[in-house]
Design a protein around this motif. Sequence first.
Motif, PDB file in Angstrom:
ATOM      1  N   GLY A   1      94.463  34.695  24.020  1.00 23.17           N
ATOM      2  CA  GLY A   1      93.069  34.344  23.879  1.00 23.17           C
ATOM      3  C   GLY A   1      92.176  35.490  24.283  1.00 23.17           C
ATOM      4  N   GLN A   2      90.918  35.158  24.426  1.00 24.92           N
ATOM      5  CA  GLN A   2      89.921  36.170  24.737  1.00 24.92           C
ATOM      6  C   GLN A   2      90.213  36.895  26.042  1.00 24.92           C
ATOM      7  N   ALA A   3      90.701  36.174  27.051  1.00 25.00           N
ATOM      8  CA  ALA A   3      90.864  36.789  28.367  1.00 25.00           C
ATOM      9  C   ALA A   3      91.912  37.892  28.358  1.00 25.00           C
ATOM     10  N   CYS A   4      92.995  37.697  27.618  1.00 21.58           N
ATOM     11  CA  CYS A   4      94.027  38.732  27.527  1.00 21.58           C
ATOM     12  C   CYS A   4      93.472  39.982  26.855  1.00 21.58           C
ATOM     13  N   ILE A   5      92.737  39.779  25.760  1.00 21.46           N
ATOM     14  CA  ILE A   5      92.126  40.907  25.065  1.00 21.46           C
ATOM     15  C   ILE A   5      91.083  41.575  25.959  1.00 21.46           C
ATOM     16  N   ALA A   6      90.276  40.757  26.653  1.00 20.06           N
ATOM     17  CA  ALA A   6      89.213  41.301  27.503  1.00 20.06           C
ATOM     18  C   ALA A   6      89.782  42.117  28.658  1.00 20.06           C
ATOM     19  N   LEU A   7      90.846  41.626  29.306  1.00 21.04           N
ATOM     20  CA  LEU A   7      91.427  42.379  30.414  1.00 21.04           C
ATOM     21  C   LEU A   7      92.121  43.642  29.909  1.00 21.04           C
ATOM     22  N   SER A   8      92.744  43.569  28.741  1.00 17.81           N
ATOM     23  CA  SER A   8      93.326  44.778  28.143  1.00 17.81           C
ATOM     24  C   SER A   8      92.246  45.838  27.940  1.00 17.81           C
ATOM     25  N   ASN A   9      91.107  45.427  27.386  1.00 19.43           N
ATOM     26  CA  ASN A   9      90.014  46.372  27.158  1.00 19.43           C
ATOM     27  C   ASN A   9      89.425  46.885  28.470  1.00 19.43           C
ATOM     28  N   HIS A  10      89.346  46.015  29.469  1.00 20.42           N
ATOM     29  CA  HIS A  10      88.845  46.443  30.779  1.00 20.42           C
ATOM     30  C   HIS A  10      89.730  47.545  31.357  1.00 20.42           C
ATOM     31  N   LEU A  11      91.039  47.385  31.232  1.00 22.60           N
ATOM     32  CA  LEU A  11      91.965  48.385  31.763  1.00 22.60           C
ATOM     33  C   LEU A  11      91.967  49.655  30.916  1.00 22.60           C
ATOM     34  N   LEU A  12      91.727  49.518  29.617  1.00 20.98           N
ATOM     35  CA  LEU A  12      91.573  50.708  28.781  1.00 20.98           C
ATOM     36  C   LEU A  12      90.335  51.502  29.197  1.00 20.98           C
ATOM     37  N   ALA A  13      89.253  50.786  29.523  1.00 26.25           N
ATOM     38  CA  ALA A  13      88.008  51.447  29.923  1.00 26.25           C
ATOM     39  C   ALA A  13      88.056  51.942  31.362  1.00 26.25           C
ATOM     40  N   ASN A  14      88.817  51.252  32.208  1.00 26.58           N
ATOM     41  CA  ASN A  14      88.893  51.592  33.627  1.00 26.58           C
ATOM     42  C   ASN A  14      90.355  51.560  34.068  1.00 26.58           C
ATOM     43  N   PRO A  15      91.120  52.608  33.761  1.00 29.07           N
ATOM     44  CA  PRO A  15      92.560  52.591  34.038  1.00 29.07           C
ATOM     45  C   PRO A  15      92.935  52.885  35.483  1.00 29.07           C
ATOM     46  N   ALA A  16      91.953  53.151  36.344  1.00 30.60           N
ATOM     47  CA  ALA A  16      92.258  53.564  37.717  1.00 30.60           C
ATOM     48  C   ALA A  16      93.206  52.610  38.450  1.00 30.60           C
ATOM     49  N   PRO A  17      93.009  51.278  38.377  1.00 33.21           N
ATOM     50  CA  PRO A  17      93.949  50.397  39.088  1.00 33.21           C
ATOM     51  C   PRO A  17      95.395  50.579  38.636  1.00 33.21           C
ATOM     52  N   LEU A  18      95.597  50.826  37.344  1.00 31.43           N
ATOM     53  CA  LEU A  18      96.949  51.046  36.832  1.00 31.43           C
ATOM     54  C   LEU A  18      97.498  52.396  37.283  1.00 31.43           C
ATOM     55  N   VAL A  19      96.642  53.394  37.275  1.00 33.42           N
ATOM     56  CA  VAL A  19      97.077  54.755  37.598  1.00 33.42           C
ATOM     57  C   VAL A  19      97.542  54.851  39.046  1.00 33.42           C
ATOM     58  N   PHE A  20      96.825  54.185  39.950  1.00 32.13           N
ATOM     59  CA  PHE A  20      97.114  54.339  41.375  1.00 32.13           C
ATOM     60  C   PHE A  20      98.168  53.363  41.893  1.00 32.13           C
ATOM     61  N   ALA A  21      98.587  52.410  41.089  1.00 29.38           N
ATOM     62  CA  ALA A  21      99.613  51.450  41.519  1.00 29.38           C
ATOM     63  C   ALA A  21     100.981  51.905  41.032  1.00 29.38           C
ATOM     64  N   ALA A  22     101.907  52.042  41.958  1.00 29.61           N
ATOM     65  CA  ALA A  22     103.272  52.410  41.571  1.00 29.61           C
ATOM     66  C   ALA A  22     104.007  51.212  40.987  1.00 29.61           C
ATOM     67  N   ARG A  23     103.696  50.021  41.516  1.00 33.53           N
ATOM     68  CA  ARG A  23     104.329  48.793  41.033  1.00 33.53           C
ATOM     69  C   ARG A  23     103.242  47.822  40.583  1.00 33.53           C
ATOM     70  N   ILE A  24     103.417  47.301  39.390  1.00 33.51           N
ATOM     71  CA  ILE A  24     102.455  46.370  38.793  1.00 33.51           C
ATOM     72  C   ILE A  24     103.212  45.117  38.393  1.00 33.51           C
ATOM     73  N   LEU A  25     102.627  43.961  38.645  1.00 37.03           N
ATOM     74  CA  LEU A  25     103.274  42.698  38.299  1.00 37.03           C
ATOM     75  C   LEU A  25     102.298  41.840  37.513  1.00 37.03           C
ATOM     76  N   GLU A  26     102.757  41.320  36.377  1.00 36.70           N
ATOM     77  CA  GLU A  26     101.929  40.399  35.606  1.00 36.70           C
ATOM     78  C   GLU A  26     102.431  38.976  35.787  1.00 36.70           C
ATOM     79  N   LEU A  27     101.504  38.064  36.032  1.00 34.57           N
ATOM     80  CA  LEU A  27     101.814  36.642  36.123  1.00 34.57           C
ATOM     81  C   LEU A  27     101.538  35.976  34.780  1.00 34.57           C
ATOM     82  N   GLY A  28     102.449  35.095  34.352  1.00 36.88           N
ATOM     83  CA  GLY A  28     102.249  34.383  33.094  1.00 36.88           C
ATOM     84  C   GLY A  28     102.125  35.319  31.915  1.00 36.88           C
ATOM     85  N   ALA A  29     103.088  36.231  31.778  1.00 36.39           N
ATOM     86  CA  ALA A  29     102.977  37.315  30.791  1.00 36.39           C
ATOM     87  C   ALA A  29     103.111  36.849  29.354  1.00 36.39           C
ATOM     88  N   GLY A  30     103.719  35.691  29.127  1.00 36.94           N
ATOM     89  CA  GLY A  30     103.950  35.279  27.746  1.00 36.94           C
ATOM     90  C   GLY A  30     104.830  36.291  27.042  1.00 36.94           C
TER      91      GLY A  30
END
Length: 264
Positions: free
Chosen positions: A52-81
Motif C-alpha cells: 500500500g501507500q505506506a510501503c511506497i512512502a517509506l521506500s521513498n523516504h529512505l531514498l530521499a534520506n538514506p542516513a538511517p540505512l547508511v549508519f546502521a550495520a544491522r537492519i530488521l524489517e517487521l512484517g516484510a511480506g
Amino acid sequence: MVDFLSSPADGGAPGVSTRVYYWGDLSEPPTNWRSIKTKEEGRMISGGSHYGQACIALSNHLLANPAPLVFAARILELGAGVGLLSLVAARICQDRDATGRTEGKRIVATDVDEKVLEMLQENIALNSLDHLVEAKSLDWELASDPAPGQDALHTWRDAVSNGGNCAELIIGADIVYDPSLAGHLAATLRWLLHRKDGSNTPEALIAGTVRSEDTWAFFLEECRSRQLVVEAVPLQTLPDHSGLVGAEGWEGEGEVRLVRIVAA
C-alpha cells in the motif's frame, strides 16, 4: 516519478506475477533507472493484503534520506511480506557503498507466514541480494508472553545475530491495521529497542496508512505504555518525481504517517 511495470511470471504458478519497481532520474535513459523485481501472489504481504501507500512512502523516504540505512550495520524489517521495503533498502545501501560490497551490512526481513517467507526468499534471490538480505520467521506474539515467549525470542536473537544485538534500525510499513495485533507489535518493538548492554540506541521507523484513527492511536498508546517514545516524522520524497510510486487505484487509501520510535 516512475510507476512500476507488471507482467505475469513466465512459467510461474497461477496467480503469481512478477512486478518491477523503478526509480531514478527521469532525464536518464530507462536502462539507468534503479529497479527491484518481486514475485507476488495476489499482491501478497503478511496478512494477505497488498503493498500500500505506506510501503511506497517509506521506500521513498529512505531514498530521499538514506542516513538511517547508511549508519546502521544491522537492519530488521517487521512484517516484510514479499520484501519490497527490505529490497529497496538493500539497493540503497549498495548504491551508497562505492565498492558495492556493503561489507558488514545485514538486513533481516521478517514475517510469520511460511508461504510469504518462501516468496520473500525467492525475491531476495531474484534480485541477487542473498549476501545482504535474509528472510527469517518472527512471531510478534512471542514478545507478549512473559516466560516461554521471551526464551524463544532470545534464542531467535542469538541465531540471527550470533549472540549480539539484532538491529540498530527497525523498519516496517503497512503493519498497523489490526487492533488485535497492536499490543503484540508494540511489545516486539519494546523487546527490540530496549538495550541493557550500553550499546548504541536503536530506532524504529514505522509507516502506516491511517484507515482508522482509533487503530493508529491505539498502536501509539500501546507503544507509550511500554516506555517507548514516539515522534512524528515528516515524510520526505525525492525531487523531480524520481521516486517509487504505487499502483493505480492504491492511491487515496488514507493519510500516510511516519513515526520514529525509541526506548525511553
